[in-house]
Design a protein around this motif. Structure first.
Motif, PDB file in Angstrom:
ATOM      1  N   GLN A   1       0.797  -1.216   0.000  1.00  0.00           N
ATOM      2  CA  GLN A   1       0.000   0.000   0.000  1.00  0.00           C
ATOM      3  C   GLN A   1       0.837   1.278   0.000  1.00  0.00           C
ATOM      4  OE1 GLN A   1      -2.720  -1.368  -1.118  1.00  0.00           O
ATOM      5  NE2 GLN A   1      -3.938   0.071   0.086  1.00  0.00           N
ATOM      6  N   LEU A   2       2.037   1.219   0.549  1.00  0.00           N
ATOM      7  CA  LEU A   2       2.856   2.430   0.606  1.00  0.00           C
ATOM      8  C   LEU A   2       3.643   2.668  -0.676  1.00  0.00           C
ATOM      9  CD1 LEU A   2       4.260   2.223   4.249  1.00  0.00           C
ATOM     10  CD2 LEU A   2       2.327   3.543   3.403  1.00  0.00           C
ATOM     11  N   ARG A   3       3.822   1.603  -1.457  1.00  0.00           N
ATOM     12  CA  ARG A   3       4.637   1.740  -2.654  1.00  0.00           C
ATOM     13  C   ARG A   3       4.013   2.711  -3.658  1.00  0.00           C
ATOM     14  NH1 ARG A   3       4.525  -3.114  -4.129  1.00  0.00           N
ATOM     15  NH2 ARG A   3       6.327  -3.814  -2.919  1.00  0.00           N
ATOM     16  N   THR A   4       2.716   2.569  -3.900  1.00  0.00           N
ATOM     17  CA  THR A   4       2.061   3.400  -4.916  1.00  0.00           C
ATOM     18  C   THR A   4       2.022   4.876  -4.535  1.00  0.00           C
ATOM     19  OG1 THR A   4       0.737   1.535  -5.690  1.00  0.00           O
ATOM     20  CG2 THR A   4      -0.056   3.731  -6.209  1.00  0.00           C
ATOM     21  N   PRO A   5       1.552   5.257  -3.305  1.00  0.00           N
ATOM     22  CA  PRO A   5       1.564   6.692  -2.974  1.00  0.00           C
ATOM     23  C   PRO A   5       2.961   7.279  -2.887  1.00  0.00           C
ATOM     24  CG  PRO A   5       0.873   5.374  -1.085  1.00  0.00           C
ATOM     25  CD  PRO A   5       0.880   4.465  -2.260  1.00  0.00           C
ATOM     26  N   LEU A   6       3.940   6.491  -2.438  1.00  0.00           N
ATOM     27  CA  LEU A   6       5.304   7.011  -2.403  1.00  0.00           C
ATOM     28  C   LEU A   6       5.837   7.256  -3.811  1.00  0.00           C
ATOM     29  CD1 LEU A   6       6.952   4.926   0.473  1.00  0.00           C
ATOM     30  CD2 LEU A   6       6.550   7.394   0.430  1.00  0.00           C
ATOM     31  N   THR A   7       5.503   6.313  -4.703  1.00  0.00           N
ATOM     32  CA  THR A   7       5.928   6.497  -6.092  1.00  0.00           C
ATOM     33  C   THR A   7       5.285   7.743  -6.704  1.00  0.00           C
ATOM     34  OG1 THR A   7       6.214   4.115  -6.347  1.00  0.00           O
ATOM     35  CG2 THR A   7       6.039   5.406  -8.358  1.00  0.00           C
ATOM     36  N   GLY A   8       3.965   7.933  -6.455  1.00  0.00           N
ATOM     37  CA  GLY A   8       3.285   9.123  -6.971  1.00  0.00           C
ATOM     38  C   GLY A   8       3.864  10.393  -6.408  1.00  0.00           C
ATOM     39  N   LEU A   9       4.169  10.391  -5.104  1.00  0.00           N
ATOM     40  CA  LEU A   9       4.759  11.572  -4.474  1.00  0.00           C
ATOM     41  C   LEU A   9       6.119  11.882  -5.082  1.00  0.00           C
ATOM     42  CD1 LEU A   9       4.740  13.735  -2.249  1.00  0.00           C
ATOM     43  CD2 LEU A   9       5.653  12.008  -0.677  1.00  0.00           C
ATOM     44  N   GLN A  10       6.916  10.852  -5.300  1.00  0.00           N
ATOM     45  CA  GLN A  10       8.246  11.039  -5.875  1.00  0.00           C
ATOM     46  C   GLN A  10       8.160  11.560  -7.315  1.00  0.00           C
ATOM     47  OE1 GLN A  10      10.575   7.479  -5.920  1.00  0.00           O
ATOM     48  NE2 GLN A  10      12.406   8.482  -6.730  1.00  0.00           N
ATOM     49  N   LEU A  11       7.258  10.956  -8.096  1.00  0.00           N
ATOM     50  CA  LEU A  11       7.127  11.382  -9.486  1.00  0.00           C
ATOM     51  C   LEU A  11       6.642  12.832  -9.567  1.00  0.00           C
ATOM     52  CD1 LEU A  11       5.581   8.193 -11.147  1.00  0.00           C
ATOM     53  CD2 LEU A  11       7.927   9.058 -11.371  1.00  0.00           C
TER      54      LEU A  11
ATOM     55  N   ALA B   1       8.019  18.395 -10.948  1.00  0.00           N
ATOM     56  CA  ALA B   1       8.089  19.821 -10.626  1.00  0.00           C
ATOM     57  C   ALA B   1       9.520  20.332 -10.696  1.00  0.00           C
ATOM     58  CB  ALA B   1       7.501  20.077  -9.245  1.00  0.00           C
ATOM     59  N   LEU B   2      10.468  19.522 -10.277  1.00  0.00           N
ATOM     60  CA  LEU B   2      11.870  19.937 -10.340  1.00  0.00           C
ATOM     61  C   LEU B   2      12.374  19.988 -11.777  1.00  0.00           C
ATOM     62  CD1 LEU B   2      13.367  17.914  -7.334  1.00  0.00           C
ATOM     63  CD2 LEU B   2      13.048  20.379  -7.466  1.00  0.00           C
ATOM     64  N   ALA B   3      11.865  19.092 -12.618  1.00  0.00           N
ATOM     65  CA  ALA B   3      12.340  19.048 -14.005  1.00  0.00           C
ATOM     66  C   ALA B   3      11.765  20.182 -14.846  1.00  0.00           C
ATOM     67  CB  ALA B   3      11.989  17.696 -14.632  1.00  0.00           C
ATOM     68  N   ASP B   4      10.637  20.744 -14.454  1.00  0.00           N
ATOM     69  CA  ASP B   4       9.994  21.814 -15.224  1.00  0.00           C
ATOM     70  C   ASP B   4      10.308  23.154 -14.568  1.00  0.00           C
ATOM     71  OD1 ASP B   4       8.465  23.408 -16.790  1.00  0.00           O
ATOM     72  OD2 ASP B   4       6.524  22.498 -16.257  1.00  0.00           O
TER      73      ASP B   4
ATOM     74  N   PRO C   1       5.725  26.102  -8.046  1.00  0.00           N
ATOM     75  CA  PRO C   1       6.123  25.293  -6.878  1.00  0.00           C
ATOM     76  C   PRO C   1       5.001  25.149  -5.855  1.00  0.00           C
ATOM     77  CG  PRO C   1       7.182  27.447  -6.812  1.00  0.00           C
ATOM     78  CD  PRO C   1       6.530  27.332  -8.173  1.00  0.00           C
ATOM     79  N   ARG C   2       4.127  26.141  -5.754  1.00  0.00           N
ATOM     80  CA  ARG C   2       3.050  26.031  -4.785  1.00  0.00           C
ATOM     81  C   ARG C   2       2.093  24.905  -5.172  1.00  0.00           C
ATOM     82  NH1 ARG C   2       2.318  30.020  -1.220  1.00  0.00           N
ATOM     83  NH2 ARG C   2       0.082  29.547  -1.116  1.00  0.00           N
ATOM     84  N   ALA C   3       1.814  24.774  -6.464  1.00  0.00           N
ATOM     85  CA  ALA C   3       0.937  23.680  -6.910  1.00  0.00           C
ATOM     86  C   ALA C   3       1.587  22.326  -6.631  1.00  0.00           C
ATOM     87  CB  ALA C   3       0.619  23.844  -8.399  1.00  0.00           C
ATOM     88  N   ALA C   4       2.904  22.240  -6.890  1.00  0.00           N
ATOM     89  CA  ALA C   4       3.604  20.978  -6.627  1.00  0.00           C
ATOM     90  C   ALA C   4       3.595  20.649  -5.141  1.00  0.00           C
ATOM     91  CB  ALA C   4       5.031  21.063  -7.158  1.00  0.00           C
ATOM     92  N   LEU C   5       3.812  21.685  -4.325  1.00  0.00           N
ATOM     93  CA  LEU C   5       3.804  21.455  -2.877  1.00  0.00           C
ATOM     94  C   LEU C   5       2.408  21.084  -2.392  1.00  0.00           C
ATOM     95  CD1 LEU C   5       6.138  24.350  -1.644  1.00  0.00           C
ATOM     96  CD2 LEU C   5       6.640  21.902  -1.737  1.00  0.00           C
TER      97      LEU C   5
END
Length: 428
Positions: free
Chosen positions: A231-241, A246-249, A254-258
């Motif tokens: 269960q933690l793998r999917t939300p962690l992956t989404g958070l990381q992506l 946001a860092l790549a663009d 940044p407020r929307a990403a945060l």
């Protein structure tokens, strides 16, 4: 234990035999000497009957010959030996007989009985009968030897019975010890067998209950580890992506990403709480799942999964009726189940994915449908380890549903459709 049981049984048998044998040995000695004294008295009485008339008249008297080792002696009123065998003077035994009573005495290895002889109402003498006590002691010793033999025989029987009973008592305990060693080696399927002894059966039942609880706890621990990882793998992956995007663009807000990261973090926190709640179900009273409006919940699900499916060119449609949007559902639990079903559709399904909410009056039905085909039957698909993945997600989803009093089932195979039935409260 066998040795201890035999030792205890032998000690008990030896004490019982000792308490029985000692009085018997005393009784044997007393009986044999009493019988010999009776024989001497009868011999003396027979001699008195024979010599009585002649002794009173002053005529010479001849005593009958005693049987065996019995010696007879005739004494006058002064205690002097007149005829037969015996000491020259009769001693205390003869004096008591001359006083008018039958006298018995055992001295110097000899048994003595003296009987008064009378003529009319006058005591005219006494007959003294005696024999050596060695013969009586010989019979006493033979009696004691027989008693000892019986005691040894009884001890032998006690040994046989004690060994048999020790085997009956120790076999279930030895089997229980082997079962405990098997459990200690990791075989949680080992169970203690029943015996014919009530107390040992109670121990076996307690042992089996302990192993059952231990097996359930270990299984729950393994499930918790697997559930948390899944269960933690999917939300962690989404958070990381999301953060990496946001860092790549450089033009990204940044407020929307945060804000998105914060929402995913809150969802991650709810996921942890729900997995912990499921882990405690069955051991303690788990807190009830929090209620949430069905419409709000489905909007949050759409926000989380729209982008995930869109990146693979797949469409997500979430549909519900306006009058059903306010109905409460167990938010965290339903959230987790929908995540599992959407993740399953994403990984193993095909085409567009739809989530629809239906009001059945007494329950709400949530359908998750994709355009793929389920290859497994409705029962096997919810078993852990089934499928080409980890085999955890659908099993976890069903466990979450059952813990919340809901029901999850495979309601269609072509296309694949899962249906979650959430019962409504009477006042809902």
């Amino acid at each position: 234990m066998r040795v201890r049981v035999v030792r205890v049984a032998l000690v008990a048998a030896a004490v019982a035999l000792l308490l029985l044998a000692v009085p018997l040995a005393v009784a044997i000695r007393f009986t044999f000497f009493a019988d010999e004294g009776g024989e001497l008295e009868r011999a003396a009485m027979a001699a008195v009957v024979r010599v009585g008339p002649g002794l009173g008249s002053g005529d010479p008297v001849e005593l009958p010959r005693g049987q065996g080792e019995v010696r007879l002696g005739l004494y006058d009123p002064a205690g002097r030996l007149l005829s037969g065998a015996g000491p020259a003077t009769g001693g205390d035994t003869v004096r008591r007989a001359l006083a008018g009573s039958v006298a018995r005495q055992r001295t110097d290895g000899e048994l003595v009985v003296a009987v008064p002889a009378s003529s009319g109402e006058r005591i005219t003498g006494a007959v003294r009968a005696s024999t050596g006590s060695r013969g009586v002691w010989a019979r006493v010793l033979w009696g004691w030897a027989a008693l000892l033999g019986l005691c040894l025989l009884a001890l032998g029987v006690a040994v046989v019975v004690a060994r048999r009973q020790a085997s009956v008592l120790s076999s279930p305990l030895e089997a229980l010890a082997r079962t405990s060693l098997s459990v200690a080696d990791g075989d949680l399927t080992a169970r203690a067998a029943r015996s014919t002894i009530t107390e040992l059966d109670e121990v076996a039942r307690a042992h089996n209950a302990m192993v059952d609880r231990l097996a359930r706890l270990l299984e729950r621990e393994r499930h918790f580890t697997a559930n948390a990882s899944h269960q933690l793998r999917t939300p962690l992956t989404g958070l990381q992506l999301g953060l990496e995007a946001a860092l790549a663009d450089p033009d990204a807000d940044p407020r929307a990403a945060l804000a998105e990261a914060a929402e995913r973090s809150r969802h991650l926190d709810r996921t942890i709480d729900e997995v912990l709640r499921l882990a405690t179900a069955g051991t303690t009273t788990a807190p009830p799942a929090s209620g949430q409006g069905a419409g709000d919940l489905l909007e949050a699900v759409e926000r989380r999964w729209h982008g995930v499916l869109a990146r693979d060119g797949r469409r997500l449609a979430v549909v519900w009726e306006e009058e059903s949007a306010h109905l409460p559902v167990p938010g965290r639990t339903t959230d987790q189940i929908l995540d599992v079903l959407l993740d399953n559709a994403h990984r193993h399904g095909a085409g567009s994915v739809s989530v629809s909410l239906r009001d059945l009056g007494t329950a709400l039905a949530l359908d998750v449908t994709d355009e793929g085909t389920a290859a497994l039957d409705a029962r096997a698909i919810f078993e852990r380890g089934t499928g080409d993945g980890s085999g955890i997600g659908l099993a976890l989803a069903r466990e979450l549903a059952e813990a919340a009093g809901a029901r999850l089932s495979l309601s269609g195979t072509a296309p694949t459709r899962f249906t979650l039935l959430l019962p409504l409260d009477d006042d809902g």
